[in-house]
Design a protein around this motif. Structure first.
Motif, PDB file in Angstrom:
ATOM      1  N   ALA A 193       0.845  -1.200   0.000  1.00 38.57           N
ATOM      2  CA  ALA A 193       0.000   0.000   0.000  1.00 38.57           C
ATOM      3  C   ALA A 193       0.872   1.238   0.000  1.00 38.57           C
ATOM      4  CB  ALA A 193      -0.910   0.004   1.217  1.00 38.57           C
ATOM      5  N   LYS A 194       0.312   2.350  -0.492  1.00 40.54           N
ATOM      6  CA  LYS A 194       0.985   3.639  -0.447  1.00 40.54           C
ATOM      7  C   LYS A 194      -0.048   4.738  -0.243  1.00 40.54           C
ATOM      8  CE  LYS A 194       1.127   3.972  -5.475  1.00 40.54           C
ATOM      9  NZ  LYS A 194       1.964   4.111  -6.634  1.00 40.54           N
ATOM     10  N   VAL A 195       0.394   5.837   0.367  1.00 42.48           N
ATOM     11  CA  VAL A 195      -0.456   7.005   0.567  1.00 42.48           C
ATOM     12  C   VAL A 195      -0.220   7.923  -0.627  1.00 42.48           C
ATOM     13  CG1 VAL A 195      -0.922   9.007   2.022  1.00 42.48           C
ATOM     14  CG2 VAL A 195      -0.314   6.833   3.062  1.00 42.48           C
ATOM     15  N   ALA A 196      -1.295   8.374  -1.256  1.00 47.98           N
ATOM     16  CA  ALA A 196      -1.176   9.207  -2.452  1.00 47.98           C
ATOM     17  C   ALA A 196      -2.013  10.468  -2.317  1.00 47.98           C
ATOM     18  CB  ALA A 196      -1.631   8.420  -3.676  1.00 47.98           C
ATOM     19  N   ASP A 197      -1.447  11.584  -2.755  1.00 45.19           N
ATOM     20  CA  ASP A 197      -2.207  12.817  -2.895  1.00 45.19           C
ATOM     21  C   ASP A 197      -2.825  12.782  -4.285  1.00 45.19           C
ATOM     22  OD1 ASP A 197      -1.488  13.773  -0.400  1.00 45.19           O
ATOM     23  OD2 ASP A 197       0.301  14.760  -1.163  1.00 45.19           O
ATOM     24  N   MET A 198      -4.149  12.809  -4.336  1.00 43.99           N
ATOM     25  CA  MET A 198      -4.878  12.637  -5.591  1.00 43.99           C
ATOM     26  C   MET A 198      -5.572  13.926  -5.987  1.00 43.99           C
ATOM     27  SD  MET A 198      -4.601   9.248  -6.022  1.00 43.99           S
ATOM     28  CE  MET A 198      -5.945   8.661  -7.009  1.00 43.99           C
ATOM     29  N   GLU A 199      -5.876  14.033  -7.279  1.00 47.09           N
ATOM     30  CA  GLU A 199      -6.668  15.147  -7.785  1.00 47.09           C
ATOM     31  C   GLU A 199      -7.688  14.587  -8.764  1.00 47.09           C
ATOM     32  OE1 GLU A 199      -5.600  19.425  -9.433  1.00 47.09           O
ATOM     33  OE2 GLU A 199      -5.049  17.827 -10.797  1.00 47.09           O
ATOM     34  N   THR A 200      -8.939  14.985  -8.605  1.00 48.24           N
ATOM     35  CA  THR A 200     -10.001  14.576  -9.515  1.00 48.24           C
ATOM     36  C   THR A 200     -10.512  15.824 -10.221  1.00 48.24           C
ATOM     37  OG1 THR A 200     -10.636  12.798  -8.034  1.00 48.24           O
ATOM     38  CG2 THR A 200     -12.225  13.426  -9.700  1.00 48.24           C
ATOM     39  N   ALA A 201     -10.521  15.781 -11.545  1.00 49.57           N
ATOM     40  CA  ALA A 201     -11.009  16.905 -12.339  1.00 49.57           C
ATOM     41  C   ALA A 201     -12.222  16.442 -13.144  1.00 49.57           C
ATOM     42  CB  ALA A 201      -9.933  17.427 -13.267  1.00 49.57           C
ATOM     43  N   THR A 202     -13.343  17.135 -12.979  1.00 52.98           N
ATOM     44  CA  THR A 202     -14.561  16.829 -13.732  1.00 52.98           C
ATOM     45  C   THR A 202     -14.689  17.855 -14.846  1.00 52.98           C
ATOM     46  OG1 THR A 202     -15.591  15.982 -11.738  1.00 52.98           O
ATOM     47  CG2 THR A 202     -17.049  16.511 -13.570  1.00 52.98           C
ATOM     48  N   ARG A 203     -14.904  17.358 -16.070  1.00 58.95           N
ATOM     49  CA  ARG A 203     -15.022  18.241 -17.228  1.00 58.95           C
ATOM     50  C   ARG A 203     -16.368  18.035 -17.897  1.00 58.95           C
ATOM     51  NH1 ARG A 203     -10.035  17.377 -20.998  1.00 58.95           N
ATOM     52  NH2 ARG A 203     -11.103  15.409 -21.207  1.00 58.95           N
ATOM     53  N   PHE A 204     -16.932  19.129 -18.381  1.00 55.12           N
ATOM     54  CA  PHE A 204     -18.186  19.116 -19.118  1.00 55.12           C
ATOM     55  C   PHE A 204     -17.893  19.694 -20.498  1.00 55.12           C
ATOM     56  CE2 PHE A 204     -22.050  21.408 -20.424  1.00 55.12           C
ATOM     57  CZ  PHE A 204     -22.908  20.340 -20.505  1.00 55.12           C
ATOM     58  N   CYS A 205     -18.051  18.862 -21.525  1.00 51.41           N
ATOM     59  CA  CYS A 205     -17.728  19.271 -22.906  1.00 51.41           C
ATOM     60  C   CYS A 205     -16.306  19.821 -22.993  1.00 51.41           C
ATOM     61  CB  CYS A 205     -18.741  20.261 -23.441  1.00 51.41           C
ATOM     62  SG  CYS A 205     -20.368  19.545 -23.655  1.00 51.41           S
ATOM     63  N   TYR A 206     -15.357  19.127 -22.374  1.00 48.71           N
ATOM     64  CA  TYR A 206     -13.928  19.446 -22.363  1.00 48.71           C
ATOM     65  C   TYR A 206     -13.567  20.720 -21.605  1.00 48.71           C
ATOM     66  CZ  TYR A 206     -13.865  15.840 -25.886  1.00 48.71           C
ATOM     67  OH  TYR A 206     -14.019  14.657 -26.547  1.00 48.71           O
ATOM     68  N   VAL A 207     -14.499  21.297 -20.869  1.00 51.94           N
ATOM     69  CA  VAL A 207     -14.241  22.486 -20.062  1.00 51.94           C
ATOM     70  C   VAL A 207     -14.223  22.056 -18.598  1.00 51.94           C
ATOM     71  CG1 VAL A 207     -15.099  24.754 -19.381  1.00 51.94           C
ATOM     72  CG2 VAL A 207     -15.397  23.968 -21.734  1.00 51.94           C
ATOM     73  N   PRO A 208     -13.110  22.304 -17.868  1.00 50.65           N
ATOM     74  CA  PRO A 208     -13.057  21.914 -16.452  1.00 50.65           C
ATOM     75  C   PRO A 208     -14.071  22.704 -15.631  1.00 50.65           C
ATOM     76  CG  PRO A 208     -10.920  22.738 -17.214  1.00 50.65           C
ATOM     77  CD  PRO A 208     -11.871  22.892 -18.329  1.00 50.65           C
TER      78      PRO A 208
END
Length: 75
Positions: free
Chosen positions: A31-46
Motif C-alpha cells: 500500500a501507499k499514501v497518495a495525494d490525488m486530484e479529480t477533475a470533472t469536465r463538461f464538454c472538455y471544459v473543467p
C-alpha cells in the motif's frame, strides 16, 4: 428534431506518493499514501477540481481508503 449530447468525464491523477504500512485486501499487494486530484469536465471544459488523499494498492491500484479535501494543496 433536437439532439442534445452532453459529454462529461472525470480524470483522476496521482500527484505524489509515500509508502504506507499494510497490504491490499483484494490482491495482497503493498500500500501507499497518495495525494490525488479529480477533475470533472463538461464538454472538455473543467468545471470542478478536488484534491484528496487516499491509500492505494501498489499492485492493482484499488483505492483502499480515502480522506477529505487537502487544505495545503498546490496546483
Amino acid at each position: 428534431m433536437v439532439f442534445f449530447c452532453f459529454l462529461v468525464d472525470q480524470r483522476r491523477k496521482v500527484r505524489s506518493t509515500k509508502p504506507a504500512a499494510g497490504i491490499c485486501s483484494r490482491c495482497g499487494g503493498g500500500a501507499k499514501v497518495a495525494d490525488m486530484e479529480t477533475a470533472t469536465r463538461f464538454c472538455y471544459v473543467p468545471v470542478h477540481r478536488r484534491a484528496w488523499r487516499a491509500i492505494i494498492c501498489t499492485f492493482c491500484g484499488a483505492v483502499l481508503k480515502s480522506y477529505h479535501h487537502l487544505s495545503s494543496f498546490r496546483h
